[in-house]
Design an enzyme around this catalytic site. Structure first.
Site, mmCIF file in Angstrom:
data_model
loop_
_atom_site.group_PDB
_atom_site.id
_atom_site.type_symbol
_atom_site.label_atom_id
_atom_site.label_comp_id
_atom_site.label_asym_id
_atom_site.label_seq_id
_atom_site.Cartn_x
_atom_site.Cartn_y
_atom_site.Cartn_z
ATOM 1 N N GLN A 1 2.925 9.923 1.033
ATOM 2 C CA GLN A 1 4.214 9.218 1.072
ATOM 3 C C GLN A 1 5.076 9.511 -0.146
ATOM 4 O O GLN A 1 6.253 9.149 -0.172
ATOM 5 C CB GLN A 1 3.997 7.706 1.186
ATOM 6 C CG GLN A 1 3.456 7.280 2.539
ATOM 7 C CD GLN A 1 3.394 5.782 2.626
ATOM 8 O OE1 GLN A 1 2.442 5.175 2.162
ATOM 9 N NE2 GLN A 1 4.421 5.174 3.196
ATOM 10 N N HIS B 1 -2.680 7.026 7.150
ATOM 11 C CA HIS B 1 -1.703 7.914 6.486
ATOM 12 C C HIS B 1 -2.364 9.218 6.034
ATOM 13 O O HIS B 1 -1.821 10.298 6.212
ATOM 14 C CB HIS B 1 -1.121 7.242 5.241
ATOM 15 C CG HIS B 1 0.162 6.493 5.487
ATOM 16 N ND1 HIS B 1 1.285 7.091 5.996
ATOM 17 C CD2 HIS B 1 0.505 5.203 5.255
ATOM 18 C CE1 HIS B 1 2.266 6.188 6.087
ATOM 19 N NE2 HIS B 1 1.818 5.025 5.644
ATOM 20 N N HIS C 1 -4.266 1.074 7.613
ATOM 21 C CA HIS C 1 -2.940 1.705 7.570
ATOM 22 C C HIS C 1 -2.932 2.890 6.588
ATOM 23 O O HIS C 1 -2.432 3.969 6.906
ATOM 24 C CB HIS C 1 -1.903 0.646 7.155
ATOM 25 C CG HIS C 1 -0.487 1.112 7.104
ATOM 26 N ND1 HIS C 1 0.484 0.662 7.981
ATOM 27 C CD2 HIS C 1 0.149 1.972 6.274
ATOM 28 C CE1 HIS C 1 1.646 1.247 7.693
ATOM 29 N NE2 HIS C 1 1.470 2.043 6.647
ATOM 30 N N GLU C 2 -3.533 2.697 5.405
ATOM 31 C CA GLU C 2 -3.510 3.758 4.390
ATOM 32 C C GLU C 2 -4.450 4.912 4.736
ATOM 33 O O GLU C 2 -4.106 6.065 4.521
ATOM 34 C CB GLU C 2 -3.820 3.195 2.997
ATOM 35 C CG GLU C 2 -2.839 2.128 2.495
ATOM 36 C CD GLU C 2 -1.373 2.480 2.693
ATOM 37 O OE1 GLU C 2 -0.989 3.662 2.560
ATOM 38 O OE2 GLU C 2 -0.591 1.556 2.998
ATOM 39 N N GLY D 1 0.831 -1.195 0.000
ATOM 40 C CA GLY D 1 0.000 0.000 0.000
ATOM 41 C C GLY D 1 0.865 1.245 0.000
ATOM 42 O O GLY D 1 2.021 1.208 0.436
ATOM 43 N N CYS E 1 6.126 0.026 7.296
ATOM 44 C CA CYS E 1 5.709 1.146 6.456
ATOM 45 C C CYS E 1 6.885 1.554 5.583
ATOM 46 O O CYS E 1 8.018 1.631 6.062
ATOM 47 C CB CYS E 1 5.282 2.311 7.339
ATOM 48 S SG CYS E 1 4.784 3.764 6.413
ATOM 49 N N LEU E 2 6.606 1.821 4.316
ATOM 50 C CA LEU E 2 7.682 2.204 3.386
ATOM 51 C C LEU E 2 8.338 3.521 3.801
ATOM 52 O O LEU E 2 9.460 3.803 3.394
ATOM 53 C CB LEU E 2 7.137 2.311 1.955
ATOM 54 C CG LEU E 2 6.645 0.991 1.338
ATOM 55 C CD1 LEU E 2 6.016 1.249 -0.023
ATOM 56 C CD2 LEU E 2 7.779 -0.016 1.227
#
Ligand code: NI
Length: 171
Positions: free
Chosen positions: A51, A138, A134-135, A46, A92-93
């Protein structure tokens, strides 16, 4: 399509609430394509627009169940239902090199617009439920580490700060 640079923890854009997408124009369509390419390249399941440094309420998800691509676009997503409980390692990226067990709802339902501007309802269990939460977090300026207990969070933040000075983090 192009791979964009993923913004890392510490950048204020990750802490700002994203603005709603008003129209799905050329620029937004290009952003969606780039976000998928960036996510698959990372690789990750995701990616939220902030991000890649764009403060718009837009995220892409693909958990690639059974190794098959199943891309999901979420524009202006809103969680409408949550149930059950699940605790699994999450990463997380934007915080590379870290994982932590995070408590989430086991099932999630999200209303959003897709890339054509049509309303969609996505229902997910397990990994997809986690990705949906999670997204959307964000897009509200929230990171998975915010779900940790105070003590764990403090410890993790100091490790993250140390890591953030390394070269790999800034790659
Ligand atoms: Ni993330």
């Amino acid at each position: 399509m192009a791979i964009r640079k993923i913004v890392k923890y510490g950048d204020p854009v990750l802490r700002r609430r994203c603005q709603p997408v008003k129209s799905i124009d050329r620029e937004v369509r290009k952003l969606i394509g780039d976000m998928f390419e960036t996510m698959y390249d990372a690789p990750g399941v995701g990616l939220a627009a902030n991000q890649v440094g764009v403060s718009l309420a837009l995220a892409v998800i693909d958990i690639q169940a059974e190794g098959r691509q199943s891309p999901i676009v979420l524009i202006n997503p809103r969680i409408t239902e949550l149930s059950g409980q699940l605790k699994e390692e999450e990463g997380c990226l934007s915080i590379p090199g870290f994982l932590a067990p995070i408590k989430r709802f086991a099932s999630a339902k999200v209303s959003a617009l897709n890339e054509k501007g049509l309303p969609v309802v996505i229902t997910g269990e397990g990994l997809l439920a986690r990705a949906l939460q999670h997204e959307t977090d964000h897009l509200n300026g929230k990171l998975y580490v915010d779900h940790l207990s105070f003590v764990k969070r403090v410890r993790m933040f100091s490790l993250i700060k140390r890591s953030a000075r390394s070269e790999r983090w800034n790659a």
